[in-house]
Design a protein around this motif. Structure first.
Motif, PDB file in Angstrom:
ATOM      1  N   ARG A 132       0.830  -1.207   0.000  1.00 34.69           N
ATOM      2  CA  ARG A 132       0.000   0.000   0.000  1.00 34.69           C
ATOM      3  C   ARG A 132       0.861   1.253   0.000  1.00 34.69           C
ATOM      4  NH1 ARG A 132      -5.675  -0.570   3.049  1.00 34.69           N
ATOM      5  NH2 ARG A 132      -5.943   1.193   1.627  1.00 34.69           N
ATOM      6  N   LEU A 133       2.019   1.174   0.680  1.00 39.08           N
ATOM      7  CA  LEU A 133       2.911   2.333   0.715  1.00 39.08           C
ATOM      8  C   LEU A 133       3.398   2.688  -0.681  1.00 39.08           C
ATOM      9  CD1 LEU A 133       4.391   4.284   2.680  1.00 39.08           C
ATOM     10  CD2 LEU A 133       6.282   2.639   2.693  1.00 39.08           C
ATOM     11  N   LEU A 134       3.768   1.672  -1.450  1.00 37.01           N
ATOM     12  CA  LEU A 134       4.240   1.921  -2.819  1.00 37.01           C
ATOM     13  C   LEU A 134       3.112   2.381  -3.728  1.00 37.01           C
ATOM     14  CD1 LEU A 134       6.667  -1.117  -3.260  1.00 37.01           C
ATOM     15  CD2 LEU A 134       7.290   1.295  -3.015  1.00 37.01           C
ATOM     16  N   ALA A 135       1.920   1.816  -3.486  1.00 33.75           N
ATOM     17  CA  ALA A 135       0.790   2.146  -4.363  1.00 33.75           C
ATOM     18  C   ALA A 135       0.171   3.494  -4.034  1.00 33.75           C
ATOM     19  CB  ALA A 135      -0.275   1.048  -4.266  1.00 33.75           C
ATOM     20  N   GLU A 136       0.092   3.842  -2.741  1.00 34.47           N
ATOM     21  CA  GLU A 136      -0.664   5.020  -2.324  1.00 34.47           C
ATOM     22  C   GLU A 136       0.177   6.086  -1.648  1.00 34.47           C
ATOM     23  OE1 GLU A 136      -3.581   3.462   0.313  1.00 34.47           O
ATOM     24  OE2 GLU A 136      -4.293   1.946  -1.110  1.00 34.47           O
ATOM     25  N   GLY A 137       1.422   5.738  -1.264  1.00 34.86           N
ATOM     26  CA  GLY A 137       2.217   6.666  -0.484  1.00 34.86           C
ATOM     27  C   GLY A 137       1.875   6.556   0.991  1.00 34.86           C
ATOM     28  N   PRO A 138       2.570   7.299   1.847  1.00 35.11           N
ATOM     29  CA  PRO A 138       2.317   7.229   3.289  1.00 35.11           C
ATOM     30  C   PRO A 138       0.880   7.633   3.634  1.00 35.11           C
ATOM     31  CG  PRO A 138       4.372   8.381   2.820  1.00 35.11           C
ATOM     32  CD  PRO A 138       3.664   8.219   1.509  1.00 35.11           C
ATOM     33  N   SER A 139       0.233   6.802   4.370  1.00 38.68           N
ATOM     34  CA  SER A 139      -1.144   7.078   4.789  1.00 38.68           C
ATOM     35  C   SER A 139      -1.447   6.249   6.026  1.00 38.68           C
ATOM     36  CB  SER A 139      -2.139   6.731   3.675  1.00 38.68           C
ATOM     37  OG  SER A 139      -2.155   5.325   3.460  1.00 38.68           O
ATOM     38  N   ARG A 140      -2.516   6.606   6.719  1.00 41.05           N
ATOM     39  CA  ARG A 140      -2.917   5.832   7.887  1.00 41.05           C
ATOM     40  C   ARG A 140      -3.265   4.397   7.496  1.00 41.05           C
ATOM     41  NH1 ARG A 140      -3.240   6.491  13.597  1.00 41.05           N
ATOM     42  NH2 ARG A 140      -2.853   8.682  14.019  1.00 41.05           N
ATOM     43  N   ALA A 141      -3.821   4.224   6.291  1.00 42.20           N
ATOM     44  CA  ALA A 141      -4.213   2.891   5.837  1.00 42.20           C
ATOM     45  C   ALA A 141      -2.994   2.012   5.597  1.00 42.20           C
ATOM     46  CB  ALA A 141      -5.044   2.991   4.563  1.00 42.20           C
ATOM     47  N   ALA A 142      -1.854   2.623   5.256  1.00 40.27           N
ATOM     48  CA  ALA A 142      -0.644   1.852   4.979  1.00 40.27           C
ATOM     49  C   ALA A 142       0.164   1.596   6.250  1.00 40.27           C
ATOM     50  CB  ALA A 142       0.223   2.595   3.964  1.00 40.27           C
ATOM     51  N   LEU A 143      -0.182   2.270   7.330  1.00 39.06           N
ATOM     52  CA  LEU A 143       0.576   2.131   8.574  1.00 39.06           C
ATOM     53  C   LEU A 143       0.170   0.868   9.323  1.00 39.06           C
ATOM     54  CD1 LEU A 143       1.537   4.944  10.968  1.00 39.06           C
ATOM     55  CD2 LEU A 143       0.343   2.979  11.921  1.00 39.06           C
ATOM     56  N   VAL A 144       1.153   0.151   9.852  1.00 45.14           N
ATOM     57  CA  VAL A 144       0.910  -1.047  10.656  1.00 45.14           C
ATOM     58  C   VAL A 144       1.301  -0.733  12.099  1.00 45.14           C
ATOM     59  CG1 VAL A 144       1.458  -3.479  11.005  1.00 45.14           C
ATOM     60  CG2 VAL A 144       1.408  -2.534   8.683  1.00 45.14           C
ATOM     61  N   PRO A 145       0.328  -0.559  12.982  1.00 48.10           N
ATOM     62  CA  PRO A 145       0.648  -0.160  14.359  1.00 48.10           C
ATOM     63  C   PRO A 145       1.309  -1.287  15.136  1.00 48.10           C
ATOM     64  CG  PRO A 145      -1.691  -0.608  14.154  1.00 48.10           C
ATOM     65  CD  PRO A 145      -1.125  -0.698  12.766  1.00 48.10           C
ATOM     66  N   SER A 146       2.218  -0.906  16.010  1.00 50.10           N
ATOM     67  CA  SER A 146       2.839  -1.876  16.911  1.00 50.10           C
ATOM     68  C   SER A 146       1.899  -2.136  18.084  1.00 50.10           C
ATOM     69  CB  SER A 146       4.157  -1.315  17.450  1.00 50.10           C
ATOM     70  OG  SER A 146       3.889  -0.234  18.342  1.00 50.10           O
ATOM     71  N   PRO A 147       2.161  -3.181  18.879  1.00 50.34           N
ATOM     72  CA  PRO A 147       1.352  -3.379  20.090  1.00 50.34           C
ATOM     73  C   PRO A 147       1.374  -2.167  21.015  1.00 50.34           C
ATOM     74  CG  PRO A 147       2.607  -5.362  19.603  1.00 50.34           C
ATOM     75  CD  PRO A 147       3.095  -4.312  18.653  1.00 50.34           C
ATOM     76  N   VAL A 148       2.521  -1.462  21.073  1.00 49.67           N
ATOM     77  CA  VAL A 148       2.612  -0.276  21.920  1.00 49.67           C
ATOM     78  C   VAL A 148       1.664   0.799  21.415  1.00 49.67           C
ATOM     79  CG1 VAL A 148       4.142   1.541  22.773  1.00 49.67           C
ATOM     80  CG2 VAL A 148       4.995  -0.803  22.546  1.00 49.67           C
ATOM     81  N   MET A 149       1.657   1.046  20.122  1.00 52.22           N
ATOM     82  CA  MET A 149       0.770   2.055  19.556  1.00 52.22           C
ATOM     83  C   MET A 149      -0.696   1.685  19.767  1.00 52.22           C
ATOM     84  SD  MET A 149       0.457   3.449  15.608  1.00 52.22           S
ATOM     85  CE  MET A 149       1.903   4.515  15.661  1.00 52.22           C
ATOM     86  N   ARG A 150      -1.024   0.421  19.590  1.00 54.88           N
ATOM     87  CA  ARG A 150      -2.412  -0.009  19.777  1.00 54.88           C
ATOM     88  C   ARG A 150      -2.853   0.171  21.214  1.00 54.88           C
ATOM     89  NH1 ARG A 150      -1.827  -5.868  17.756  1.00 54.88           N
ATOM     90  NH2 ARG A 150      -3.964  -6.095  18.563  1.00 54.88           N
ATOM     91  N   ALA A 151      -1.959  -0.142  22.162  1.00 53.51           N
ATOM     92  CA  ALA A 151      -2.293   0.030  23.576  1.00 53.51           C
ATOM     93  C   ALA A 151      -2.474   1.505  23.918  1.00 53.51           C
ATOM     94  CB  ALA A 151      -1.210  -0.592  24.444  1.00 53.51           C
TER      95      ALA A 151
END
Length: 366
Positions: A132-151
């Motif tokens: 998704r990063l290559l197709a759309e560029g940086p976006s929230r949809a392309a971001l994969v949150p870590s367990p720390v971020m999710r918590a």
């Protein structure tokens, strides 16, 4: 993941699933103040770990056998803005305690970063879906949150196991999350702010000191609670017996009667070699290179339980334990073998009622 047509049952359910009934009963009986987004009050969390009986007669089984004040300090820390570091030698139930704390506080112990020498920065902050990063560029949809971020976003508890096994530069990515309670995302010009209820539990082994020491900046963000080895042989026997029973039932092992004597023998051997002196204080001993922890005693007894149930007569005997004990003691084939042989000849051979164990150990060593 399930396979259609095949019934599956988790080999090791998460704490919140294995003890769901106890957590539900505690929540129903808990009339004390709860920090925001906590499932239970601090008092109920401590009761869940240490055990007790509720007013309705529900028995809460102990998850940790140790000083009450140690558990109370750990729980109180999680109710503040400081993270919790559980420190101790290997086998002192740090992971077990962290899992049950997360289950009782947040109802979810699965937000976990397992620390290793190869743990990347993305495990602490975030990564990217590169397609998704290559197709759309940086976006929230392309971001994969870590367990720390999710918590942080959900206001729950996250666990970091073996913190000092993680490279120092990756460890320090936690500083902003723990001090500023925010996780910047420079690529998007955004940040994730921690909501109330967020906190972090980390574990570290004493034996790992000097591997990847915590920076002073990161250490200041933690309140450190040391989990000691069981203070008495009776306490350690109780811990081993409880965990072996739980593991045996989860593995479907047949119940083996009259195993208390062999459990006590394993605990005695481990404590004497660990302390460098016999229980009566009369004989000084050399200690092997391994930790001979309570967790290793549990593993040895569980292995003996399987041997007795499947290849023996259903009674746990010295012969079922000998090979497992020898394997736990002899980690360094040269030095530890001499320590074990000296212990067998100087202590086990002369101890009343231990002739069967001596013979079994000699046979295992042959």
């Amino acid at each position: 993941m399930t396979v259609p047509g095949i019934e599956t049952e988790a080999l090791r359910p998460h704490a919140e699933d294995a003890f769901a009934g106890e957590l539900k009963a505690l929540a129903a009986a808990d009339d004390r103040p709860r920090p925001e987004r906590w499932r239970l009050s601090p008092w109920a969390v401590a009761t869940y770990l240490l055990g007790g009986t509720l007013p309705d007669g529900t028995v809460i089984t102990p998850k940790y056998v140790g000083p009450r004040r140690t558990v109370e300090v750990a729980v109180a820390t999680l109710a503040t803005d400081r993270a919790l570091l559980l420190l101790g030698v290997p086998g002192t139930a740090k992971t077990w305690v962290s899992e049950h704390l997360a289950a009782a506080v947040s109802g979810d112990s699965t937000l976990l970063v397992q620390g290793t020498a190869g743990t990347p920065e993305e495990a602490m902050r975030y990564g990217w879906n590169y397609a998704r990063l290559l197709a759309e560029g940086p976006s929230r949809a392309a971001l994969v949150p870590s367990p720390v971020m999710r918590a942080m976003a959900a206001g729950t508890t996250v666990r970091v196991e073996e913190l000092t096994r993680i490279p120092a530069d990756v460890q320090d990515t936690l500083i902003t999350a723990l001090s500023e309670k925010t996780l910047p995302i420079p690529e998007l010009g955004e940040e994730v702010q921690a909501v109330r209820g967020f906190n972090l539990i980390a574990t570290a082994n004493d034996r790992d000191r000097g591997v990847n020491e915590l920076s002073s900046a990161l250490r200041r963000r933690f309140n450190t609670v040391v989990l000691p080895l069981p203070a008495t042989a009776e306490a350690e026997v109780d811990i081993v017996a409880r965990r072996v029973d739980q593991i045996g039932r989860s593995l479907g092992l047949p119940a083996v009667p009259d195993g208390a004597a062999e459990i006590r023998r394993v605990v005695t051997v481990f404590r004497e070699l660990r302390d460098g002196v016999t229980a009566d204080g009369r004989t000084k001993l050399k200690s092997p290179s391994g930790t001979l922890s309570t967790a290793e005693a549990i593993s040895v007894v569980t292995g003996g339980l399987a041997l007795a149930a499947h290849f023996g007569d259903g009674v746990l005997r010295a012969g079922d334990m000998a090979a497992g004990i020898q394997g736990a003691v002899i980690r360094d084939p040269a030095a530890d073998r001499l320590v074990w042989q000296e212990y067998l000849e100087a202590v086990v051979r002369e101890r009343d009622g231990w002739k069967d164990f001596y013979r079994a150990c000699r046979e295992a060593a042959a």
